[in-house]
Design an enzyme around this catalytic site. Structure first.
Site, short mmCIF file in Angstrom:
data_model
loop_
_atom_site.label_atom_id
_atom_site.label_comp_id
_atom_site.label_asym_id
_atom_site.label_seq_id
_atom_site.Cartn_x
_atom_site.Cartn_y
_atom_site.Cartn_z
N ASP A 83 0.82 -1.21 0.00
CA ASP A 83 0.00 0.00 0.00
C ASP A 83 0.86 1.28 0.00
OD1 ASP A 83 -2.01 -1.84 0.35
OD2 ASP A 83 -2.87 -0.88 2.13
N HIS A 224 3.73 -2.18 3.23
CA HIS A 224 3.79 -0.82 2.67
C HIS A 224 5.14 -0.65 1.99
CE1 HIS A 224 0.71 -0.67 5.78
NE2 HIS A 224 0.15 0.30 5.07
NI NI Z 1 -2.55 3.18 3.23
#
Ligand code: NI
Length: 288
Positions: A83, A224
């Site tokens: 992400d 991430h």
């Molecule tokens: Ni996010």
């Protein structure tokens, strides 16, 4: 207090009553992507990028290379998801995935997609999947209907201009949604079954340990790619997956038997049915 559906550590989504979810960070380029209160309370502006310029659109990308032989209802699969990027470490991550012939899914935010078009195109060429992670990374239940639509439309428009294709799935920031937001979703929402909490501890060894401990067929793992230690965790994990017989696939591959309808929410994908798994094992043994 507003009732939010917040995905929490571990399996599944739990409804909790809290002001603000804490399971996910705001992306690094916070000045760009964090909405101000004024922005939240006023109609969303329409940026220049939302107006497609005739003649400069990217042609539709060829269908990404998929591995049709990977049947996640028969063999063990895991979906790595990243992400908030693309960011400065994403190219390195793509090198690692390429070396291991692994596929992944990237839930990108609009501003980072817009400023890294080469990385976006490389993702598609390599057969990775792209999902929509909004423009400003807001807590969606706090927005008006128009603002929620804008968050996804503006991001999809940039992705389409760069890659030629729209996204088939989204991930709401912080995993925060509610029935109203779900009705506004342009695509299926993909949560996760393993939360590495990589953004909080920023430690590759911790992420590796979390994934190894919670790994099960059909797992969707949250990372991430804007953090270097998160990227550093991937190569050891891919080696672990190979040793344990797991195929690293895209979210679409792991959800192949599911209908990705707008408003639907998924936390994990297919797991081998016991009978099919047995047959696959038998075939593997026969092959030697
Ligand atoms: Ni996010």
């Amino acid at each position: 207090m507003m009732l939010l559906i917040v995905a929490v550590t571990g399996c599944g989504v739990t409804a909790v009553d809290r002001e603000r979810p804490t399971t996910e960070p705001t992306p690094q380029s916070s000045a760009e992507v964090r909405p101000s209160t004024a922005r939240l309370n006023s109609p969303p502006p329409r940026p220049a990028h939302a107006d497609p310029t005739p003649g400069v659109l990217a042609p539709p990308s060829p269908e990404p290379e998929v591995e049709p032989e990977v049947d996640c209802s028969a063999v063990k699969c895991v979906a790595l998801t990243f992400d908030d990027g693309p960011g400065e470490h994403t190219e390195k991550l793509l090198d690692i995935l390429e070396r291991h012939q692994a596929k992944a899914t990237f839930f990108v935010v609009g501003p980072n997609a817009e400023s890294n078009p080469g990385t976006m195109k490389r993702m598609v060429r390599a057969g990775h999947e792209l999902g929509n992670h909004t423009w400003h990374h807001p807590v969606l239940p706090q927005l008006t209907d128009a603002q929620v639509r804008y968050e996804f439309d503006s991001t999809d428009e940039v992705i389409r201009k760069i890659t030629g294709n729209r996204t088939k799935m989204n991930r709401p920031p912080y995993g925060a949604s509610n029935p109203r937001v779900n009705r506004l979703m342009p695509s299926a929402s993909i949560m996760w079954s393993i939360d590495t909490l990589d953004w909080r501890h920023r430690d590759a060894a911790t992420s590796i340990a979390v994934v190894k401990e919670q790994l099960s067929p059909g797992a969707i793992v949250l990372f991430h790619d804007i953090h270097a230690p998160s990227v550093a965790a991937i190569e050891p994990l891919l080696k672990h997956f190979a040793a344990k017989g797991y195929h690293p696939v895209t979210v679409s591959q792991i959800l192949a038997s599911s209908k990705l309808k707008p408003g639907a929410t998924f936390e994990r994908g297919d797991a081998p049915a016991p009978r099919k798994a047995k047959q696959a094992k038998k075939r593997a043994r026969a092959k030697g």
